[in-house]
Design a protein around this motif. Structure first.
Motif, short mmCIF file in Angstrom:
data_model
loop_
_atom_site.label_atom_id
_atom_site.label_comp_id
_atom_site.label_asym_id
_atom_site.label_seq_id
_atom_site.Cartn_x
_atom_site.Cartn_y
_atom_site.Cartn_z
N LEU A 1 -12.61 1.45 9.87
CA LEU A 1 -12.44 2.50 10.03
C LEU A 1 -11.77 3.35 9.16
O LEU A 1 -10.45 3.98 9.64
CB LEU A 1 -13.07 3.79 11.29
CG LEU A 1 -14.64 2.85 11.61
CD1 LEU A 1 -14.05 4.36 13.27
CD2 LEU A 1 -15.38 4.33 10.78
N SER A 2 -10.85 2.22 8.77
CA SER A 2 -9.53 2.26 7.75
C SER A 2 -8.56 3.00 8.49
O SER A 2 -7.48 3.81 8.36
CB SER A 2 -9.81 3.32 6.52
OG SER A 2 -10.60 2.84 5.67
N ARG A 3 -8.15 2.49 10.01
CA ARG A 3 -7.35 2.93 10.99
C ARG A 3 -6.54 2.16 10.65
O ARG A 3 -6.23 0.79 10.23
CB ARG A 3 -8.20 2.63 12.34
CG ARG A 3 -9.00 3.15 13.04
CD ARG A 3 -9.42 3.78 13.82
NE ARG A 3 -10.62 4.88 14.34
CZ ARG A 3 -9.97 6.25 15.01
NH1 ARG A 3 -8.39 6.04 15.52
NH2 ARG A 3 -10.44 6.70 14.90
N LEU A 4 -4.64 2.55 11.09
CA LEU A 4 -3.43 2.48 11.04
C LEU A 4 -3.04 1.75 11.46
O LEU A 4 -3.00 2.18 12.94
CB LEU A 4 -2.77 3.44 9.70
CG LEU A 4 -3.52 4.40 8.58
CD1 LEU A 4 -2.66 4.50 8.26
CD2 LEU A 4 -3.32 3.26 7.29
N ALA B 1 -13.81 2.97 1.72
CA ALA B 1 -13.64 4.02 2.68
C ALA B 1 -12.95 5.19 2.37
O ALA B 1 -12.50 6.12 3.48
CB ALA B 1 -12.41 2.53 3.47
N ASP C 1 -6.52 9.90 15.61
CA ASP C 1 -7.13 11.26 16.13
C ASP C 1 -6.59 11.90 16.55
O ASP C 1 -5.42 11.77 16.18
CB ASP C 1 -7.01 10.37 17.52
CG ASP C 1 -8.39 8.87 17.90
OD1 ASP C 1 -9.13 9.26 17.17
OD2 ASP C 1 -7.62 8.64 18.92
N MET D 1 0.48 -1.11 0.12
CA MET D 1 0.14 -0.52 -0.73
C MET D 1 1.23 1.25 -0.55
O MET D 1 2.12 1.24 0.64
CB MET D 1 -1.58 -0.10 1.33
CG MET D 1 -1.38 0.85 1.25
SD MET D 1 -3.39 0.99 2.26
CE MET D 1 -2.24 0.63 4.51
N HIS E 1 -13.78 1.25 21.03
CA HIS E 1 -12.75 1.21 20.26
C HIS E 1 -11.58 1.02 21.99
O HIS E 1 -11.82 0.60 22.95
CB HIS E 1 -12.06 2.41 19.89
CG HIS E 1 -12.99 2.73 18.75
ND1 HIS E 1 -12.32 3.62 17.84
CD2 HIS E 1 -14.36 2.85 18.59
CE1 HIS E 1 -13.50 4.01 16.90
NE2 HIS E 1 -14.63 3.76 17.40
N ARG F 1 -3.57 -1.29 7.09
CA ARG F 1 -5.13 -0.82 7.59
C ARG F 1 -5.39 -1.88 9.00
O ARG F 1 -5.49 -3.12 8.29
CB ARG F 1 -6.48 -0.85 6.67
CG ARG F 1 -6.41 0.76 5.69
CD ARG F 1 -7.34 0.77 5.00
NE ARG F 1 -7.27 0.28 4.10
CZ ARG F 1 -8.57 -0.27 3.06
NH1 ARG F 1 -9.70 1.28 2.67
NH2 ARG F 1 -8.49 -0.42 2.12
N THR G 1 -6.88 3.81 18.17
CA THR G 1 -7.16 2.74 18.38
C THR G 1 -7.84 2.01 17.43
O THR G 1 -7.18 2.03 16.51
CB THR G 1 -9.06 3.51 19.00
OG1 THR G 1 -9.50 3.93 18.44
CG2 THR G 1 -8.78 4.38 20.15
N LEU H 1 -8.60 7.86 2.32
CA LEU H 1 -8.12 9.14 3.02
C LEU H 1 -8.03 8.69 5.07
O LEU H 1 -9.30 8.97 5.11
CB LEU H 1 -8.19 10.76 2.82
CG LEU H 1 -7.34 11.84 3.94
CD1 LEU H 1 -5.99 12.33 3.78
CD2 LEU H 1 -8.54 12.91 4.36
N SER H 2 -6.95 8.49 5.23
CA SER H 2 -6.69 7.25 6.69
C SER H 2 -6.77 8.81 7.65
O SER H 2 -5.62 9.49 7.89
CB SER H 2 -5.82 6.96 7.13
OG SER H 2 -6.60 5.31 5.91
N VAL H 3 -7.59 8.83 8.72
CA VAL H 3 -7.61 10.14 9.30
C VAL H 3 -7.45 9.69 11.22
O VAL H 3 -8.64 8.93 11.42
CB VAL H 3 -9.05 11.21 9.17
CG1 VAL H 3 -8.58 12.54 9.96
CG2 VAL H 3 -9.23 11.83 7.94
N ASN I 1 -19.58 -0.01 4.91
CA ASN I 1 -19.56 1.12 4.18
C ASN I 1 -19.24 0.95 2.57
O ASN I 1 -18.45 0.02 2.20
CB ASN I 1 -17.13 1.82 5.25
CG ASN I 1 -18.58 1.81 6.68
OD1 ASN I 1 -19.50 2.75 6.42
ND2 ASN I 1 -17.41 1.29 7.10
N LYS J 1 -12.76 13.45 10.53
CA LYS J 1 -13.15 13.06 9.06
C LYS J 1 -14.47 13.58 8.32
O LYS J 1 -14.16 14.25 7.73
CB LYS J 1 -12.54 11.93 9.49
CG LYS J 1 -12.56 11.15 7.44
CD LYS J 1 -12.07 9.67 7.13
CE LYS J 1 -12.47 9.08 6.13
NZ LYS J 1 -12.24 8.13 5.69
#
Lengths: 308, 365
Positions: free
Chosen positions: B232-235, A90, A97, A1, B197, B228, B17, A93-95, A87, A48
């Motif tokens: 929620l596409s969290r990394l 997705a 915290d 990726m 989370h 991912r 999270t 863009l990953s956002v 969803n 986001k």
């Protein structure tokens, strides 16, 4: 990726209410906080959503082509044409915290200072590391649990008042590395900027950044937010119709930082990067609730990783 | 052809999270609550695929591990045959009692159809009162002592402090989600939901041991990231976890007695019963409540998601099985093949290579 990483600094212009999930004590509408540390935070999904709305307001959804860009980068809105319960996309863009970096706290000198902690600075260092920004970062100062260290000698005191706390604040001796000043320099440059309209907070940040111990910080993040008691009046009788209820806000001048990652899309990556930078760098966004009360305005600054 | 020599531990470090749905359907607005679980083996294995440029030969994990000064310590679920006396520091290891003609149960009758002729129940040693199962994690070196039969004294007694249990490194955070109408800038009806989370403590990571394919020998040394991880596409960032290893197995198995400790959730064809070697008897077992495991591959289109989603019962990690081989040499041979591998076959194809059913072996007395 393949990803393009960014750090997104958010400098709070007007008190920010990103609403949490449960009432806490006397606060009816608390802000979002981390469970383990109690640090204020703006959840990735809230941020986001705010960024998506800002892009839409900036015209990203005005034409078919631009609408496609909005959905490509931010994902399709829930309740769109997709399958129920899943969803639809997705988004590229990953956002992450937006975590607390520096919190303004009331003091008896210079009106206020910014308090940060080894944990907050270490998180910033980690964001730089995984975003591969290549920045030469200062060492994170180690501070005793109930004490602090300062960037400038003016704050050096056996009993400095920081919010509700009385804290011994140290300053490096002559010849010792001034790590707090180095962090203040870096954060001021990256997160506040050097534009004329930011000159005052940028200069103050250089002088008035304090790194406090974990015990002090845990008090400050609880005690130094703003509480606003509100009511709703009956327009005819001018008596209270609803309320009172208490809302909590992150104070103006707070600094937050989030990590963003933009995934590569066949042939459009350069355009997406360019548009995202145009959209966010130096912009004023609105995040969280009470928009029509002027709340939640933040200055955004993007720090981009160099191409590898 | 296997590539065991190239096995490497990789650490997944979430940037924020983690949210892993438990498989129950979820409708925002209808009191919508998205239930969250700890990442399944398949969650971790799936997340590692892009980091390695394709599916590896196998993944074993996840294991929660802590890094202190560059040294990784794995932490695994506390074995379920350790019980604590209520309100006291004493911890007892359950024992296999001598056959007592005065006590009878239908356990053996229930097990017989499964080809287990003489299954017996474990019990607390004499002197233990009002015991309850332990929960949480123990560090790798403590689990090693347990597997080697060196943790408890001759009476089966130890103290809770001997277990060196850490605070749970995963703390839950309840979050509310809301969909806004972009035109009116107000909340949309039916788009309010709650989800939990999980935030991993500083210095901790989800780790897994990866056996790469020949083409991945370089990728496993320097995996591409971030990936991912969860919803929620969290990394999460991926990095080698050098120096991390499973607790080692004892060298000798007196009387052919082998303990099998389940390190990751196991989904076997016969439910609670693992695939047993033909030359060994299952004497006793201590198995926790079954875990409902949901897996899916939601990355592609919705049809692919529907085709790949499954819901299964799993044996929880921490469960233990007491085996007895007629010949101690057979026991040693079987342990060499089985220790820190996924005991197969799994109930479904590719579950064992995704990390379900990894077992460690030890002794029992």
């Amino acid at each position: 990726m393949v990803l393009k990483n960014y750090l997104l600094y958010l400098y709070v212009e007007s008190p920010l209410h990103a609403g949490g999930s449960e009432t806490e004590g006397s606060v009816d509408l608390p802000i979002q906080r981390e469970a383990a540390t109690g640090y204020p935070v703006v959840w990735g999904q809230s941020l986001k959503g705010a960024l998506r709305q800002f892009a839409r307001d900036a015209g990203w959804g005005d034409t078919d082509k631009e609408g496609a860009l909005l959905d490509e980068v931010f994902g399709k809105m829930a309740g769109g044409d997709g399958d129920p319960g899943v969803n639809t996309t997705a988004g590229l863009l990953s956002v992450g915290d937006a975590q607390l970096l520096a919190l303004p706290v009331p003091t008896l000198r210079s009106t206020f200072a910014w308090a940060t902690s080894a944990l907050a600075l270490n998180r910033l260092a980690r964001k730089h590391a995984y975003a591969h920004t290549g920045r030469d970062l200062p060492v994170v100062p180690q501070v005793k649990e109930t004490e602090g260290v300062c960037a400038t000698a003016e704050w050096h005191d056996q009993g400095q008042v920081l919010g509700p706390c009385l804290v011994k604040v140290d300053h490096p001796r002559k010849g010792e590395a001034n790590r707090v000043a180095a962090w203040a320099e870096l954060i001021s440059k990256e997160g506040i900027g050097a534009e004329p309209h930011m000159a005052v907070p940028a200069a103050k940040f250089h002088d008035d950044l304090l790194v406090v111990g974990a015990d002090v910080m845990s008090h400050l993040v609880r005690e130094c937010t703003e509480h606003s008691v509100r009511i709703q009046l009956d327009p005819r009788t001018k008596t209270v119709k609803q309320g009172p209820f208490t809302s909590e806000y992150l104070p103006a001048e707070t600094l937050l930082v989030s990590a963003l990652a933009l995934r590569e899309d066949r042939g459009n990556h350069a355009r997406h990067r360019e548009r995202l930078r145009e959209l966010l760098h130096g912009a004023v966004l609105q995040i969280g609730g009470d928009e029509t009360l002027g709340k939640g305005l933040v200055w955004a600054r993007l720090v981009e990783a160099p191409d590898e | 052809m296997t590539h065991e020599a190239h096995r490497r531990w990789l650490a997944l470090v979430p940037r924020d999270t983690v949210q892993v749905r438990d498989g129950r359907s979820f409708d925002a607005g209808a009191g919508g609550v998205a239930h969250t679980v700890r990442p399944w083996p398949s969650t971790v294995a799936g997340a590692l695929v892009p980091a390695l440029g394709g599916e590896p030969e196998s993944v074993r994990g996840p294991v929660l591990a802590q890094e202190v000064d560059g040294h990784w310590t794995p932490h695994l679920p506390v074995p379920l045959d350790l019980v604590r006396e209520s309100g006291r520091e004493d911890v007892w290891r359950l024992r296999l009692p001598e056959a007592d003609p005065g006590v009878s149960s239908d356990l053996a009758a229930l097990a017989r159809p499964h080809g287990i002729p003489d299954l017996r129940s474990l019990s607390a040693p004499e002197g233990a009162e009002d015991t309850e199962p332990l929960a949480g994690l123990v560090p790798g070196h403590v689990l090693r002592s347990y597997l080697h039969g060196e943790l408890e004294d001759d009476e089966g007694l130890l103290s809770v402090s001997d277990l060196e249990q850490p605070e749970d490194p995963l703390s839950p955070e309840t979050r509310v989600g809301l969909g806004l109408d972009p035109n009116t800038r107000t909340a949309k009806t039916g788009l309010l939901y709650t989800s939990t989370h999980l935030r991993l403590a500083e210095d901790w990571a989800f780790c897994a041991e990866v056996t790469p394919t020949p083409k991945q020998h370089r990728a496993v040394e320097s995996p591409a990231g971030p990936v991912r991880f969860g919803g929620l596409s969290r990394l999460a960032d991926v990095a080698p976890a050098r120096g991390l290893h499973w607790p080692d197995a004892p060298l000798a198995y007196p009387e052919g007695k082998v303990l099998v400790y389940v390190a990751t959730p196991a989904v076997w064809e016969r439910g609670w019963l693992p695939p047993l070697p033909p030359n060994a008897d299952l004497v006793a077992a201590c198995v926790g409540d079954p875990l409902p495991v949901a897996t899916a591959s939601p990355v592609q289109d919705h049809q692919h998601f529907l085709r790949t989603r499954t819901l299964m019962w799993a044996v929880p990690p921490g469960s233990v099985y007491y085996l007895k081989f007629l010949n101690p040499d057979d026991a040693e041979h079987w342990v060499k093949q089985s220790h820190r591998t996924a005991l197969g076959p799994a109930a479904r194809k590719r579950l064992d290579t995704a990390g379900f059913g990894v077992v460690l072996t030890g002794v029992w007395s």
